[in-house]
Scaffold this active site. Sequence first.
Site, short mmCIF file in Angstrom:
data_model
loop_
_atom_site.label_atom_id
_atom_site.label_comp_id
_atom_site.label_asym_id
_atom_site.label_seq_id
_atom_site.Cartn_x
_atom_site.Cartn_y
_atom_site.Cartn_z
N GLU A 128 0.89 -1.18 0.00
CA GLU A 128 0.00 0.00 0.00
C GLU A 128 0.91 1.21 0.00
O GLU A 128 1.52 1.52 1.03
CB GLU A 128 -0.90 0.00 1.25
CG GLU A 128 -1.88 -1.14 1.31
CD GLU A 128 -3.03 -1.00 0.33
OE1 GLU A 128 -3.15 0.05 -0.32
OE2 GLU A 128 -3.80 -1.97 0.21
N CYS A 187 -2.56 8.91 2.67
CA CYS A 187 -2.25 8.51 1.29
C CYS A 187 -3.42 8.81 0.38
O CYS A 187 -3.25 8.99 -0.82
CB CYS A 187 -1.90 7.04 1.25
SG CYS A 187 -3.18 6.03 1.98
P1 NAD Z 1 8.05 5.30 4.85
O1 NAD Z 1 8.08 4.48 3.61
O2 NAD Z 1 9.20 6.20 5.11
O3 NAD Z 1 7.90 4.39 6.13
C1 NAD Z 1 6.92 3.39 6.24
C2 NAD Z 1 7.45 2.28 7.13
O4 NAD Z 1 8.59 1.70 6.51
C3 NAD Z 1 7.91 2.75 8.50
O5 NAD Z 1 7.63 1.75 9.45
C4 NAD Z 1 9.41 2.89 8.31
O6 NAD Z 1 10.13 2.77 9.52
C5 NAD Z 1 9.69 1.71 7.40
N1 NAD Z 1 10.92 1.81 6.63
C6 NAD Z 1 11.60 2.92 6.26
N2 NAD Z 1 12.70 2.58 5.57
C7 NAD Z 1 12.72 1.23 5.49
C8 NAD Z 1 13.60 0.29 4.89
N3 NAD Z 1 14.70 0.65 4.23
N4 NAD Z 1 13.30 -1.02 4.98
C9 NAD Z 1 12.20 -1.41 5.65
N5 NAD Z 1 11.33 -0.58 6.25
C10 NAD Z 1 11.59 0.74 6.17
O7 NAD Z 1 6.68 6.09 4.77
P2 NAD Z 1 6.11 7.11 5.84
O8 NAD Z 1 6.77 8.42 5.65
O9 NAD Z 1 6.12 6.51 7.21
O10 NAD Z 1 4.59 7.16 5.39
C11 NAD Z 1 4.16 8.01 4.40
C12 NAD Z 1 3.94 7.25 3.10
O11 NAD Z 1 3.07 6.15 3.31
C13 NAD Z 1 3.26 8.11 2.06
O12 NAD Z 1 3.86 7.93 0.81
C14 NAD Z 1 1.83 7.57 2.05
O13 NAD Z 1 1.16 7.80 0.85
C15 NAD Z 1 2.05 6.13 2.33
N6 NAD Z 1 0.82 5.51 2.85
C16 NAD Z 1 0.13 4.68 2.03
C17 NAD Z 1 -1.05 4.11 2.47
C18 NAD Z 1 -1.83 3.20 1.57
O14 NAD Z 1 -2.65 2.47 2.09
N7 NAD Z 1 -1.61 3.19 0.27
C19 NAD Z 1 -1.53 4.38 3.75
C20 NAD Z 1 -0.80 5.23 4.56
C21 NAD Z 1 0.39 5.80 4.10
#
Ligand code: NAD
Length: 466
Positions: A238, A272
């Site tokens: 997602e 999102c």
């Molecule tokens: P992010 O990708 O930075 O982080 C998401 C998760 O991934 C966190 O738990 C983070 O610690 C982890 N993470 C970060 N780097 C990683 C790596 N190298 N390996 C494994 N895990 C890692 O995103 P964010 O800033 O926390 O959230 C915002 C983003 O999430 C936006 O782009 C938003 O659109 C998206 N989002 C999507 C949905 C959906 O259902 N499509 C819902 C909510 C948020």
Amino acid sequence: MTDQITAPTFAVEDPATLEVVGHVPDLGPTHATTAVDRAAAAFPGWASTAPRRRADILRRAYELMLRDQHELATLISRENGKSLQDATNEVVYAAEFFRWYSEEAVRAGGEYGESPGGGARTIVTSRPVGVAALVTPWNFPAAMATRKIGPALAAGCTVVIKPAALTPLTMLAIAEILGEAGLPEGVVEVVTTRSSGAVVSAWMADDRVRKISFTGSTQVGSHLLHQAADRIVNASMELGGNAPVIVTEDADVAAAVEGALVAKFRNGGQACTAANRIYVHSDVVRPFLHAFGAAVEKLTVGPALDGAAIGPLVSANERQRVNDAVELAVRKGARVAYTAELPAAPGHFYPPTVLVDVSHDSSIVTEEIFGPVAPILEWNDEEDLLDHLNNSDLGLAAYVFAGDLGRAIRIAERLEVGMVGINRGTVSDPSAPFGGVKQSGLGREGSRHGLREYQETQYLSVDWPT
Ligand code: NAD
């Protein structure tokens, strides 16, 4: 993880007051592997637990979340910053995934048929994928977790879950609730960490982990898909969105303004599915902008616990990123038409802002804003608009406001997105398949489709004695 852990800790900060809300263990790859040990040990027992028993535990967890909704909402507001109203809505939405999947757990079903040549019978069943690794973002710390845990547990999977480092406390509170609801040890293992990459890489390299379900940025999702490719790990993603709002010339302007306000400012724009760009037909753009701007100017900004409608952004970095995006847009000719007032509090506040004179190809329109900024654009030609909107790598959500429902549906069906809100500003519903197309993701969460993400199909070909 539910037992005593000796590890360094890190502080979780309230983005509205900059006060420390709590400390959690800062776990590393060794703990991540211990979590898989426990989840793998619990898997056979949980997978063979009667579906009704799994359902009863999920149902009880739903009830307990509602019992504790005020405490949970306050915790979400404190670690994430969102308004108490948004946090309360999130708790109810999050709990609903446990109720929904308590109902789905007993409806997995199956198929039985005769093979066309006669003789053999075909029996098709679903089995849990195995240990699932779940990775969640900070913007909905409760709902993004239950939207994965609910179907995983209903299917018979055990899980290891890594919440975002900015908002780990909510997940720990939900894990306690699951324990109180009767979930056996090891079925849900929480790993809090600031070393996301190292923890999740340990899971992706572990043969016992058969599933990755990720919610977050497209960039990290793509990285995890590369890792999943190494061992052919089942993946659900997602990812980011860039939702347009489309207002046609025959729309009820007051209703469109109300819907667009919800789509844009729910969660302070940190969703999102948030409206990223608002396209209003030139015949109605003036009344729309006037009413939308007036409502934005009235939005109260401040700490959630003071009753504000809009909280801070989640971190100083996020605030800076949104500020830079607006400054760049203004340098390229956009104009700030309306803003709300900022509070005198120390947190990472950014004022709700309406931008006009925005060019269609500027980065504030083509990239995810993830903040309380609303670019308003005009359109005249429906074909041109659809071409422009579909010329995007992202395709999560969209909103259409139109007087003629047939036209709204026609526009919706031509949009390359996974979800469309028609004459309403939200699309999230546990009973509906949530997800995107293109670089917005793979797979669906919620509804019966969400359960399938945690199931494998097995079929038995049986020589049937006649
Ligand atoms: P992010 O990708 O930075 O982080 C998401 C998760 O991934 C966190 O738990 C983070 O610690 C982890 N993470 C970060 N780097 C990683 C790596 N190298 N390996 C494994 N895990 C890692 O995103 P964010 O800033 O926390 O959230 C915002 C983003 O999430 C936006 O782009 C938003 O659109 C998206 N989002 C999507 C949905 C959906 O259902 N499509 C819902 C909510 C948020």
